[in-house]
Design an enzyme around this catalytic site. Structure first.
Site, PDB file in Angstrom:
ATOM      1  N   GLY A  65      32.003 113.475 -50.553  1.00 15.27           N
ATOM      2  CA  GLY A  65      33.448 113.571 -50.359  1.00 15.27           C
ATOM      3  C   GLY A  65      33.729 114.672 -49.362  1.00 15.27           C
ATOM      4  O   GLY A  65      32.833 115.441 -49.016  1.00 15.27           O
ATOM      5  N   CYS A  92      25.464 114.362 -52.410  1.00 13.85           N
ATOM      6  CA  CYS A  92      26.222 115.388 -51.689  1.00 13.85           C
ATOM      7  C   CYS A  92      27.277 116.029 -52.601  1.00 13.85           C
ATOM      8  O   CYS A  92      26.937 116.725 -53.542  1.00 13.85           O
ATOM      9  CB  CYS A  92      26.838 114.813 -50.411  1.00 13.85           C
ATOM     10  SG  CYS A  92      27.520 116.101 -49.357  1.00 13.85           S
ATOM     11  N   TYR A  93      28.557 115.754 -52.351  1.00 14.80           N
ATOM     12  CA  TYR A  93      29.588 116.323 -53.205  1.00 14.80           C
ATOM     13  C   TYR A  93      29.365 115.901 -54.658  1.00 14.80           C
ATOM     14  O   TYR A  93      29.548 116.696 -55.592  1.00 14.80           O
ATOM     15  CB  TYR A  93      30.953 115.842 -52.700  1.00 14.80           C
ATOM     16  CG  TYR A  93      32.129 116.358 -53.466  1.00 14.80           C
ATOM     17  CD1 TYR A  93      32.676 117.608 -53.182  1.00 14.80           C
ATOM     18  CD2 TYR A  93      32.711 115.592 -54.468  1.00 14.80           C
ATOM     19  CE1 TYR A  93      33.771 118.082 -53.891  1.00 14.80           C
ATOM     20  CE2 TYR A  93      33.812 116.057 -55.181  1.00 14.80           C
ATOM     21  CZ  TYR A  93      34.330 117.302 -54.892  1.00 14.80           C
ATOM     22  OH  TYR A  93      35.408 117.766 -55.588  1.00 14.80           O
ATOM     23  N   HIS A 180      22.581 112.608 -47.603  1.00 15.29           N
ATOM     24  CA  HIS A 180      23.246 111.295 -47.675  1.00 15.29           C
ATOM     25  C   HIS A 180      22.228 110.169 -47.486  1.00 15.29           C
ATOM     26  O   HIS A 180      22.025 109.709 -46.365  1.00 15.29           O
ATOM     27  CB  HIS A 180      24.316 111.186 -46.575  1.00 15.29           C
ATOM     28  CG  HIS A 180      25.533 111.986 -46.864  1.00 15.29           C
ATOM     29  ND1 HIS A 180      26.605 111.496 -47.576  1.00 15.29           N
ATOM     30  CD2 HIS A 180      25.852 113.270 -46.558  1.00 15.29           C
ATOM     31  CE1 HIS A 180      27.533 112.431 -47.688  1.00 15.29           C
ATOM     32  NE2 HIS A 180      27.100 113.512 -47.079  1.00 15.29           N
ATOM     33  N   GLU A 182      22.527 107.161 -47.928  1.00 17.22           N
ATOM     34  CA  GLU A 182      23.140 105.906 -47.466  1.00 17.22           C
ATOM     35  C   GLU A 182      23.258 105.832 -45.948  1.00 17.22           C
ATOM     36  O   GLU A 182      23.548 104.773 -45.392  1.00 17.22           O
ATOM     37  CB  GLU A 182      24.528 105.730 -48.111  1.00 17.22           C
ATOM     38  CG  GLU A 182      25.650 106.605 -47.557  1.00 17.22           C
ATOM     39  CD  GLU A 182      25.682 108.022 -48.136  1.00 17.22           C
ATOM     40  OE1 GLU A 182      24.671 108.472 -48.733  1.00 17.22           O
ATOM     41  OE2 GLU A 182      26.713 108.696 -47.980  1.00 17.22           O
ATOM     42  N   ASP A 238      35.381  84.627 -41.882  1.00 11.77           N
ATOM     43  CA  ASP A 238      35.830  84.735 -43.261  1.00 11.77           C
ATOM     44  C   ASP A 238      36.485  83.449 -43.760  1.00 11.77           C
ATOM     45  O   ASP A 238      36.106  82.922 -44.806  1.00 11.77           O
ATOM     46  CB  ASP A 238      36.803  85.914 -43.422  1.00 11.77           C
ATOM     47  CG  ASP A 238      36.210  87.212 -42.906  1.00 11.77           C
ATOM     48  OD1 ASP A 238      34.977  87.250 -42.706  1.00 11.77           O
ATOM     49  OD2 ASP A 238      36.963  88.172 -42.689  1.00 11.77           O
ATOM     50  N   LYS A 386      31.128  91.931 -45.362  1.00 11.60           N
ATOM     51  CA  LYS A 386      30.967  90.981 -44.252  1.00 11.60           C
ATOM     52  C   LYS A 386      29.536  90.454 -44.124  1.00 11.60           C
ATOM     53  O   LYS A 386      29.320  89.264 -43.906  1.00 11.60           O
ATOM     54  CB  LYS A 386      31.383  91.688 -42.965  1.00 11.60           C
ATOM     55  CG  LYS A 386      31.525  90.799 -41.775  1.00 11.60           C
ATOM     56  CD  LYS A 386      32.941  90.329 -41.700  1.00 11.60           C
ATOM     57  CE  LYS A 386      33.325  89.668 -40.440  1.00 11.60           C
ATOM     58  NZ  LYS A 386      34.775  89.394 -40.433  1.00 11.60           N
TER      59      LYS A 386
END
Ligand code: XMP
Length: 531
Positions: A65, A92-93, A180, A182, A238, A386
């Site tokens: 965050g 992290c946060y 992080h 990710e 989509d 997506k």
């Protein structure tokens, strides 16, 4: 608009809850969890432990965050979740929150680490670090740092600035890293996330395209029964995949409407009618409404006014086509009760409607659908990102030309002509755009480039020399960008050879164009589209 919808996953699916601490990290983490073939859901940090547990999560991830744990009003998390016996991974946060909640300390050390950083393993074995190299590159973005781990936790990594950069409590199933995982720049990030999901939380890789299709087909059948369904097709990924899913579920009960607003690129209508509808066996009713749109756009130059007009005319066209279908269906004795929408998970999360409320972002629909449609919505992509939609499209046999289509704005070429939109200008832009697409495809760049708007500066003229004479023509702007989500973007470094070919072909063959220029601005400060 009927707000009732079927968004909750079946009770048998145990989600990985990603607790959003207010930055954009949560979506990225949720996507990475899906890439590991586990189902994830983003929840706000304000959700109570009781509500979280009611979702029967398989695991919880506390995201990073923007805040310092010391700031007033900083996001927190209900500490009861740490005692619920559910595996938790703090990032992290989220790592700092976990440390503080369990009796460790977080210091305002004043030292900051940003970007690539070297982390070193401090233990011979660690569940999260596994067999990764003892020294590895991680991606950091923090000011505060954990100074002491809570009792019962083992510190498993450190960096030059941060002695406690990762910890774990195997018995309680609690893990955390200051970096992080990710972010792609994190050398072993995905592997670390997957160890948490597979080894710690025991999740199997059962979130796959075919399982999602089976699940959605069953849900659509249950929702729709034997009623008839309509879907507005835009030619984009989509709506095409949403329609294909509904077609798989209820076959000919589905009819699609395709509004040709006259602002399409070369070949787009054929792509929808022939490559998509015919090959998939889906009934598509196309309506040519170009006169209506072009008349309404006469004399209009201001971008937002153009958007509003296109949106308004789109609704009128769609409603007219829909009325005709409803009448036809009525004569057959069938009733149209449902409308398919290709809403994706990021739209749901961004509009704050994670668990139900109908919040449809008009900007990202085909010009925005009417508010008072008397239909119940069918939104089979509401839980998906997506990349998952693309995988499902491939599995359903949707043509690759549509599955891998780059984003294209609903208002089409209308917002890529700077100045008034006229038929003649549309012809010019269509011809230039086709050349650009052909050359980028030939150079194998379609997947590398996020999208490449081609813009006609219809209000600008400059002097050129073409053939024997002096010309006073328009510039064409090329705007190739790379991006992950269109929120930010960088200009793509397309090779000079490819650019030269594009420029030559356009200036040699497109009437009234005597210059081709390249936009080399990132977003921000510029946007992707020029209007
Ligand atoms: P910008 O120009 O805001 O674009 O950086 C971000 C993404 O959104 C697309 N875009 C639109 N899509 N209706 C749409 O359906 C619109 O009015 C619209 N304007 C921009 C743009 O192509 C890019 O992918």
């Amino acid at each position: 608009m009927n707000n009732e919808r079927n968004t909750e996953r079946a009770a048998t699916v145990h989600p990985v809850l990603v607790v959003d601490m207010g930055a954009q990290y949560a979506q990225l983490i949720a996507r990475r969890v899906r890439e590991a073939h586990a189902y994830s859901e983003i929840v706000p940090h304000s959700m109570s432990a009781t509500e979280m547990l009611a979702k029967k999560p398989a695991a919880i991830i506390l995201s990073g965050g923007p805040a310092s744990v010391y700031e007033e009003g900083a996001p927190g998390v209900d500490p009861q979740i740490f005692d619920a016996g559910i595996p938790i991974f703090g990032i992290c946060y989220g790592f700092q929150l976990m440390a503080r909640a369990l009796g460790g300390t977080v210091g305002r050390t004043g030292t900051r680490e940003y970007g690539h950083t070297t982390a070193r393993a401090t233990e011979t074995s660690s569940v999260i670090l596994g067999d990764d190299a003892d020294e590895q590159t991680v991606w950091m973005s923090h000011g505060d740092a954990v100074e002491t781990a809570p009792d019962g936790f083992v510190v498993t990594a450190s960096t030059d600035e941060t002695p406690v950069a990762a910890f774990e409590n195997v018995e309680r199933g609690l893990y955390g890293v200051q970096w992080h995982p990710e972010v792609h720049h994190c050398q072993f990030g995905q592997a670390q996330l997957e160890r948490f999901l597979h080894q710690v939380a025991g999740l199997t890789r059962n979130w796959t395209a075919s399982s999602i299709i089976d699940d959605q087909v069953a849900r659509i059948r249950e929702q729709v029964g034997d009623a008839r369904v309509i879907c507005g097709l835009s030619g984009g990924v989509d709506s095409s995949v949403a329609a294909a899913l509904v077609h798989r579920a209820v076959g000919d009960q589905l009819t699609c409407i395709f509004v040709d607003h006259g602002l399409l690129r070369a070949g787009e209508r054929e792509q929808v009618e022939r490559d998509y509808a015919e090959s998939m066996g889906i009934r598509v009713v196309s309506v040519d409404e170009s006169d209506r749109f072009l008349n309404a756009l006469q004399g209009v130059c201001e971008p937002e006014t153009k958007r509003k007009i296109i949106g308004r005319e789109f609704i009128r066209s769609f409603e007219a086509a829909q009325r005709a279908l409803v009448e036809e269906a009525g004569r057959d004795g069938g009733e149209i009760k449902f409308l398919v929408q290709g809403t994706l998970y990021p739209d749901v999360v961004e509009s704050g409607g994670g668990d139900g409320a109908a919040n449809i972002k008009s900007h990202h629909n085909v010009g925005g659908l009417p508010e008072d449609l008397e239909f119940e919505l069918v939104e089979p992509l509401r839980a998906l990102f997506k990349d998952e939609v693309r995988q499902i499209g491939l599995e359903l046999g949707v043509p690759e030309s549509i599955v891998w289509r780059q984003p294209f704005p609903g208002p089409g070429l209308g917002i890529r002509i700077i100045g008034e939109v006229t038929r003649q200008r549309l012809e010019i832009l269509r011809a230039a755009d086709l050349i650009v697409r052909e050359e980028l495809t030939a150079a194998g760049l379609d997947r590398e480039i996020w999208q490449c708007p081609v813009v006609l500066l219809a209000d600008v003229r400059s002097v050129g020399v073409q053939g024997d004479g002096r010309t006073y023509g328009h510039p064409i702007v090329l705007r190739p960008v790379s991006s992950e989500d269109a929120m930010t973007a960088d200009w793509s470094r397309v090779s000079f050879d490819v650019l030269a070919r594009i420029s030559n072909r356009i200036t040699n063959s497109v009437e009234d164009v005597n210059r081709v220029v390249l936009d080399i601005t990132s977003k921000p400060p510029a946007t992707i589209e020029w209007e």
